[in-house]
Design a protein around this motif. Structure first.
Motif, PDB file in Angstrom:
ATOM      1  N   ASN A  44     -29.201  63.385  -5.954  1.00 38.12           N
ATOM      2  CA  ASN A  44     -27.869  63.864  -6.296  1.00 38.12           C
ATOM      3  C   ASN A  44     -27.006  62.694  -6.766  1.00 38.12           C
ATOM      4  N   PHE A  45     -25.748  62.978  -7.058  1.00 37.82           N
ATOM      5  CA  PHE A  45     -24.860  61.940  -7.591  1.00 37.82           C
ATOM      6  C   PHE A  45     -24.696  60.775  -6.618  1.00 37.82           C
ATOM      7  N   LEU A  46     -24.611  61.081  -5.329  1.00 34.72           N
ATOM      8  CA  LEU A  46     -24.418  60.024  -4.336  1.00 34.72           C
ATOM      9  C   LEU A  46     -25.671  59.173  -4.190  1.00 34.72           C
ATOM     10  N   ASP A  47     -26.847  59.791  -4.290  1.00 36.77           N
ATOM     11  CA  ASP A  47     -28.097  59.019  -4.271  1.00 36.77           C
ATOM     12  C   ASP A  47     -28.126  58.029  -5.431  1.00 36.77           C
ATOM     13  N   LEU A  48     -27.655  58.491  -6.568  1.00 30.27           N
ATOM     14  CA  LEU A  48     -27.676  57.662  -7.775  1.00 30.27           C
ATOM     15  C   LEU A  48     -26.824  56.416  -7.596  1.00 30.27           C
ATOM     16  N   ARG A  49     -25.667  56.583  -6.984  1.00 30.25           N
ATOM     17  CA  ARG A  49     -24.760  55.452  -6.785  1.00 30.25           C
ATOM     18  C   ARG A  49     -25.064  54.674  -5.506  1.00 30.25           C
ATOM     19  N   GLY A  50     -25.900  55.249  -4.643  1.00 27.82           N
ATOM     20  CA  GLY A  50     -26.210  54.609  -3.371  1.00 27.82           C
ATOM     21  C   GLY A  50     -27.613  54.054  -3.315  1.00 27.82           C
ATOM     22  N   ASN A  51     -28.529  54.835  -2.745  1.00 25.27           N
ATOM     23  CA  ASN A  51     -29.882  54.363  -2.479  1.00 25.27           C
ATOM     24  C   ASN A  51     -30.614  53.906  -3.737  1.00 25.27           C
ATOM     25  N   LEU A  52     -30.504  54.683  -4.816  1.00 28.28           N
ATOM     26  CA  LEU A  52     -31.239  54.326  -6.031  1.00 28.28           C
ATOM     27  C   LEU A  52     -30.679  53.054  -6.657  1.00 28.28           C
ATOM     28  N   ALA A  53     -29.372  52.895  -6.625  1.00 30.53           N
ATOM     29  CA  ALA A  53     -28.760  51.678  -7.158  1.00 30.53           C
ATOM     30  C   ALA A  53     -29.207  50.452  -6.364  1.00 30.53           C
ATOM     31  N   ILE A  54     -29.307  50.611  -5.050  1.00 29.99           N
ATOM     32  CA  ILE A  54     -29.736  49.494  -4.198  1.00 29.99           C
ATOM     33  C   ILE A  54     -31.197  49.152  -4.453  1.00 29.99           C
ATOM     34  N   ARG A  55     -32.047  50.171  -4.466  1.00 34.03           N
ATOM     35  CA  ARG A  55     -33.483  49.935  -4.631  1.00 34.03           C
ATOM     36  C   ARG A  55     -33.813  49.357  -6.001  1.00 34.03           C
ATOM     37  N   SER A  56     -33.089  49.801  -7.021  1.00 34.33           N
ATOM     38  CA  SER A  56     -33.372  49.329  -8.378  1.00 34.33           C
ATOM     39  C   SER A  56     -32.707  47.994  -8.673  1.00 34.33           C
ATOM     40  N   GLY A  57     -31.689  47.648  -7.878  1.00 34.12           N
ATOM     41  CA  GLY A  57     -30.931  46.435  -8.157  1.00 34.12           C
ATOM     42  C   GLY A  57     -30.005  46.588  -9.349  1.00 34.12           C
ATOM     43  N   GLN A  58     -29.765  47.844  -9.769  1.00 31.35           N
ATOM     44  CA  GLN A  58     -28.921  48.129 -10.929  1.00 31.35           C
ATOM     45  C   GLN A  58     -27.747  48.994 -10.475  1.00 31.35           C
ATOM     46  N   THR A  59     -26.578  48.400 -10.352  1.00 32.09           N
ATOM     47  CA  THR A  59     -25.428  49.146  -9.832  1.00 32.09           C
ATOM     48  C   THR A  59     -24.988  50.265 -10.764  1.00 32.09           C
ATOM     49  N   ASN A  60     -25.294  50.137 -12.051  1.00 37.81           N
ATOM     50  CA  ASN A  60     -24.880  51.148 -13.025  1.00 37.81           C
ATOM     51  C   ASN A  60     -26.044  52.014 -13.490  1.00 37.81           C
ATOM     52  N   ILE A  61     -27.075  52.134 -12.680  1.00 41.14           N
ATOM     53  CA  ILE A  61     -28.233  52.928 -13.074  1.00 41.14           C
ATOM     54  C   ILE A  61     -27.819  54.376 -13.328  1.00 41.14           C
ATOM     55  N   THR A  62     -28.434  54.982 -14.321  1.00 36.64           N
ATOM     56  CA  THR A  62     -28.144  56.364 -14.684  1.00 36.64           C
ATOM     57  C   THR A  62     -29.447  57.145 -14.752  1.00 36.64           C
ATOM     58  N   VAL A  63     -29.328  58.458 -14.860  1.00 40.21           N
ATOM     59  CA  VAL A  63     -30.508  59.270 -15.150  1.00 40.21           C
ATOM     60  C   VAL A  63     -30.555  59.510 -16.654  1.00 40.21           C
ATOM     61  N   PRO A  64     -31.768  59.605 -17.194  1.00 37.52           N
ATOM     62  CA  PRO A  64     -33.057  59.587 -16.512  1.00 37.52           C
ATOM     63  C   PRO A  64     -33.442  58.187 -16.048  1.00 37.52           C
TER      64      PRO A  64
END
Length: 242
Positions: A44-64
């Protein structure tokens, strides 16, 4: 090590298959085109700005967003989804066909064409669950001052009229090129971009989608059917699962 790549998809819940991001659908179809095995991970949107951003090391990561087996993340949608076979030839065809669609009216910068998100916002709003998630989804920081209220107050009939106008260039193009895809003799990047928009609508409101897309002409209806049933009916199975 797991050798299957992961495709992160926006969805209402961790168990939902209501994948509604048009850009991620474009990547999904591109991966299928290249016969690349992948695992879908709903976020979801919060995962994108939270866990996924942390794991990827990219604070501005987007989908896809794609995670490769070695842990590398890719989140450039055009790079993710572009088919590799006959790349130069397809790139030329993409340019010509997309230019023709723009000439017919699709993709102009006028607000007349910026309709899809506005039109299906109420349906998307109904899918967003959880207090924290809803607070973010409806917030002024995300949508602008009073943006949530403004989106819900828009004239629905006017938006539907504009959406049908948006589809007309697609119908005209297919009539000019019978028994073909937008890419040419075979589906490609142009088709997946447009199909991503269709899938966004279809995932949120099948009845309204039928009125706006399927009922505008046999040519467009056949194109939708062919792409929905492509790759062992991948898209159709997801549509039918809702």
């Amino acid at each position: 090590m797991n050798q299957v790549i992961k495709l992160y998809e926006l969805a209402p819940s961790p168990t939902s298959t209501r994948y509604y991001s048009p850009t991620t659908w474009k990547t999904r179809m591109g991966l299928l085109h290249k016969n690349v095995s992948f695992e879908t991970v709903p976020i979801n949107f919060l995962d994108l700005r939270g866990n996924l951003a942390i794991r990827s090391g990219q604070t501005n990561i987007t989908v896809p967003a794609i995670e490769l087996p070695d842990g590398t993340f890719i989140y450039d949608s055009f790079r993710d989804s572009k088919p590799s076979r006959d790349a130069h030839r397809e790139h030329v065809a993409t340019g010509k066909n997309y230019a023709r669609l723009i000439d017919l009216g699709l993709g102009t910068s006028k607000s007349e064409w910026a309709v899809w998100y506005d039109l299906f916002f109420p349906q998307l709003d109904q899918q967003i669950i959880g207090e924290e998630q809803r607070l973010y989804f409806t917030s002024d920081s995300r949508l602008g001052p009073h943006g949530y209220q403004k989106l819900l107050a828009l004239d629905r009939q006017e938006l539907i009229r504009r959406a049908k106008m948006n589809v007309q260039p697609l119908v005209e193009f297919l009539r000019e090129h019978p028994n073909q895809y937008f890419q040419g003799a075979h589906p490609g990047q142009v088709d997946y971009i447009i199909f991503g928009r269709y899938a966004y609508c279809r995932m949120l409101d099948p009845v309204l989608t039928k009125e706006i897309w399927d009922e505008q002409g046999e040519e467009l209806r056949n194109w939708i059917r062919k792409l929905s049933q492509a790759y062992n009916g991948h898209a159709q199975l997801l549509f039918d699962s809702l």
